[in-house]
Design a protein around this motif. Structure first.
Motif, PDB file in Angstrom:
ATOM      1  N   GLY A  18      -1.433 -11.224  -4.880  1.00  0.00           N
ATOM      2  CA  GLY A  18      -2.190  -9.981  -4.906  1.00  0.00           C
ATOM      3  C   GLY A  18      -1.316  -8.757  -4.750  1.00  0.00           C
ATOM      4  N   VAL A  19      -0.329  -8.825  -3.875  1.00  0.00           N
ATOM      5  CA  VAL A  19       0.594  -7.704  -3.687  1.00  0.00           C
ATOM      6  C   VAL A  19       1.411  -7.476  -4.951  1.00  0.00           C
ATOM      7  CG1 VAL A  19       2.651  -6.972  -2.410  1.00  0.00           C
ATOM      8  CG2 VAL A  19       0.695  -7.899  -1.190  1.00  0.00           C
ATOM      9  N   LEU A  20       1.909  -8.557  -5.542  1.00  0.00           N
ATOM     10  CA  LEU A  20       2.682  -8.418  -6.783  1.00  0.00           C
ATOM     11  C   LEU A  20       1.815  -7.876  -7.925  1.00  0.00           C
ATOM     12  CD1 LEU A  20       4.821 -11.687  -6.673  1.00  0.00           C
ATOM     13  CD2 LEU A  20       5.595  -9.339  -6.270  1.00  0.00           C
ATOM     14  N   ALA A  21       0.583  -8.363  -8.026  1.00  0.00           N
ATOM     15  CA  ALA A  21      -0.305  -7.902  -9.089  1.00  0.00           C
ATOM     16  C   ALA A  21      -0.651  -6.430  -8.908  1.00  0.00           C
ATOM     17  CB  ALA A  21      -1.575  -8.735  -9.115  1.00  0.00           C
ATOM     18  N   SER A  22      -0.805  -5.983  -7.662  1.00  0.00           N
ATOM     19  CA  SER A  22      -1.157  -4.575  -7.444  1.00  0.00           C
ATOM     20  C   SER A  22      -0.009  -3.644  -7.810  1.00  0.00           C
ATOM     21  CB  SER A  22      -1.573  -4.346  -5.992  1.00  0.00           C
ATOM     22  OG  SER A  22      -0.464  -4.458  -5.127  1.00  0.00           O
ATOM     23  N   LYS A  23       1.224  -4.125  -7.751  1.00  0.00           N
ATOM     24  CA  LYS A  23       2.377  -3.308  -8.136  1.00  0.00           C
ATOM     25  C   LYS A  23       2.592  -3.295  -9.647  1.00  0.00           C
ATOM     26  CE  LYS A  23       4.804  -3.766  -3.797  1.00  0.00           C
ATOM     27  NZ  LYS A  23       4.952  -2.413  -3.348  1.00  0.00           N
ATOM     28  N   VAL A  24       2.188  -4.376 -10.316  1.00  0.00           N
ATOM     29  CA  VAL A  24       2.442  -4.517 -11.746  1.00  0.00           C
ATOM     30  C   VAL A  24       1.271  -4.016 -12.596  1.00  0.00           C
ATOM     31  CG1 VAL A  24       2.878  -6.204 -13.578  1.00  0.00           C
ATOM     32  CG2 VAL A  24       4.007  -6.446 -11.369  1.00  0.00           C
ATOM     33  N   CYS A  25       0.053  -4.312 -12.194  1.00  0.00           N
ATOM     34  CA  CYS A  25      -1.138  -4.002 -12.991  1.00  0.00           C
ATOM     35  C   CYS A  25      -1.605  -2.565 -12.753  1.00  0.00           C
ATOM     36  CB  CYS A  25      -2.286  -4.949 -12.643  1.00  0.00           C
ATOM     37  SG  CYS A  25      -1.927  -6.665 -13.008  1.00  0.00           S
ATOM     38  N   PRO A  26      -2.184  -1.959 -13.787  1.00  0.00           N
ATOM     39  CA  PRO A  26      -2.757  -0.620 -13.595  1.00  0.00           C
ATOM     40  C   PRO A  26      -4.019  -0.700 -12.722  1.00  0.00           C
ATOM     41  CG  PRO A  26      -3.167  -1.413 -15.818  1.00  0.00           C
ATOM     42  CD  PRO A  26      -2.278  -2.422 -15.158  1.00  0.00           C
ATOM     43  N   TYR A  27      -4.372   0.447 -12.122  1.00  0.00           N
ATOM     44  CA  TYR A  27      -5.502   0.468 -11.193  1.00  0.00           C
ATOM     45  C   TYR A  27      -6.822   0.085 -11.855  1.00  0.00           C
ATOM     46  CZ  TYR A  27      -2.458   2.631  -7.762  1.00  0.00           C
ATOM     47  OH  TYR A  27      -1.452   2.868  -6.878  1.00  0.00           O
ATOM     48  N   TRP A  28      -7.002   0.465 -13.121  1.00  0.00           N
ATOM     49  CA  TRP A  28      -8.269   0.147 -13.783  1.00  0.00           C
ATOM     50  C   TRP A  28      -8.427  -1.365 -13.950  1.00  0.00           C
ATOM     51  CZ3 TRP A  28      -8.166  -2.598 -18.242  1.00  0.00           C
ATOM     52  CH2 TRP A  28      -6.995  -2.596 -18.977  1.00  0.00           C
ATOM     53  N   LEU A  29      -7.324  -2.083 -14.175  1.00  0.00           N
ATOM     54  CA  LEU A  29      -7.393  -3.533 -14.323  1.00  0.00           C
ATOM     55  C   LEU A  29      -7.708  -4.204 -12.981  1.00  0.00           C
ATOM     56  CD1 LEU A  29      -7.107  -6.007 -16.140  1.00  0.00           C
ATOM     57  CD2 LEU A  29      -4.656  -5.991 -15.625  1.00  0.00           C
ATOM     58  N   ILE A  30      -7.092  -3.707 -11.916  1.00  0.00           N
ATOM     59  CA  ILE A  30      -7.367  -4.241 -10.585  1.00  0.00           C
ATOM     60  C   ILE A  30      -8.828  -4.002 -10.224  1.00  0.00           C
ATOM     61  CG2 ILE A  30      -6.841  -3.997  -8.126  1.00  0.00           C
ATOM     62  CD1 ILE A  30      -3.950  -3.316  -9.010  1.00  0.00           C
ATOM     63  N   THR A  31      -9.325  -2.793 -10.529  1.00  0.00           N
ATOM     64  CA  THR A  31     -10.733  -2.479 -10.254  1.00  0.00           C
ATOM     65  C   THR A  31     -11.656  -3.380 -11.059  1.00  0.00           C
ATOM     66  OG1 THR A  31     -10.118  -0.182  -9.814  1.00  0.00           O
ATOM     67  CG2 THR A  31     -12.457  -0.639 -10.240  1.00  0.00           C
ATOM     68  N   ALA A  32     -11.321  -3.612 -12.321  1.00  0.00           N
ATOM     69  CA  ALA A  32     -12.151  -4.484 -13.163  1.00  0.00           C
ATOM     70  C   ALA A  32     -12.145  -5.920 -12.633  1.00  0.00           C
ATOM     71  CB  ALA A  32     -11.647  -4.449 -14.601  1.00  0.00           C
ATOM     72  N   MET A  33     -10.988  -6.405 -12.185  1.00  0.00           N
ATOM     73  CA  MET A  33     -10.922  -7.769 -11.644  1.00  0.00           C
ATOM     74  C   MET A  33     -11.719  -7.881 -10.342  1.00  0.00           C
ATOM     75  SD  MET A  33      -7.074  -9.194 -12.538  1.00  0.00           S
ATOM     76  CE  MET A  33      -6.219  -8.066 -11.466  1.00  0.00           C
ATOM     77  N   MET A  34     -11.642  -6.852  -9.495  1.00  0.00           N
ATOM     78  CA  MET A  34     -12.419  -6.868  -8.250  1.00  0.00           C
ATOM     79  C   MET A  34     -13.921  -6.820  -8.534  1.00  0.00           C
ATOM     80  SD  MET A  34     -10.377  -4.399  -5.674  1.00  0.00           S
ATOM     81  CE  MET A  34      -8.966  -4.930  -4.775  1.00  0.00           C
ATOM     82  N   ALA A  35     -14.308  -6.003  -9.517  1.00  0.00           N
ATOM     83  CA  ALA A  35     -15.726  -5.921  -9.873  1.00  0.00           C
ATOM     84  C   ALA A  35     -16.219  -7.253 -10.435  1.00  0.00           C
ATOM     85  CB  ALA A  35     -15.948  -4.792 -10.880  1.00  0.00           C
ATOM     86  N   THR A  36     -15.389  -7.913 -11.227  1.00  0.00           N
ATOM     87  CA  THR A  36     -15.756  -9.221 -11.774  1.00  0.00           C
ATOM     88  C   THR A  36     -15.916 -10.253 -10.668  1.00  0.00           C
ATOM     89  OG1 THR A  36     -14.542  -8.715 -13.803  1.00  0.00           O
ATOM     90  CG2 THR A  36     -15.045 -11.033 -13.377  1.00  0.00           C
ATOM     91  N   LEU A  37     -14.986 -10.253  -9.726  1.00  0.00           N
ATOM     92  CA  LEU A  37     -15.066 -11.188  -8.598  1.00  0.00           C
ATOM     93  C   LEU A  37     -16.303 -10.907  -7.749  1.00  0.00           C
ATOM     94  CD1 LEU A  37     -13.761 -13.477  -6.969  1.00  0.00           C
ATOM     95  CD2 LEU A  37     -12.522 -11.708  -5.695  1.00  0.00           C
TER      96      LEU A  37
END
Length: 109
Positions: A18-37
């Motif tokens: 999760g820490v690595l993904a938050s540094k690599v992925c844009p915020y909109w993608l992280i938000t979309a993944m959290m909303a999906t979960l």
């Protein structure tokens, strides 16, 4: 403690990813993944609650149609309520205690 031995490595691995993904992925993608979960978890919770509600309604219907007397019906309801309390925890103290009167079910169609 055996559960901790199984869960802790997976938790640490997930945190690292999760820490690595938050540094690599844009915020909109992280938000979309959290909303999906969140959507998935909410739908699973709703489906489980709906299934439990349908089971309780079927039990009420069975009690109305199959019970021999009121005392036996109340004993069945009490046993089911105790089973649900054991499964989901006690609801006492939060204003959600329910006293079931089997005679009220006779009026429901």
């Amino acid at each position: 403690y055996d559960v901790v031995m199984i869960m802790e490595p997976a938790t640490l691995f997930g945190t690292t990813l999760g820490v690595l993904a938050s540094k690599v992925c844009p915020y909109w993608l992280i938000t979309a993944m959290m909303a999906t979960l969140l959507s998935f978890a909410a739908s699973e919770t709703f489906m489980k609650g709906h299934k439990l509600c349908m089971k309780e309604n079927q039990m009420k219907l069975d009690l109305r149609t199959d019970r021999n007397n009121t005392i036996e019906g109340q004993a069945l309801i009490s046993a089911a309520a105790n089973q649900n309390r054991n499964q989901f925890g006690s609801l006492s103290g939060d204003g959600m205690d329910v006293d079931v009167d089997v005679d009220k079910f006779d009026d429901i169609d």
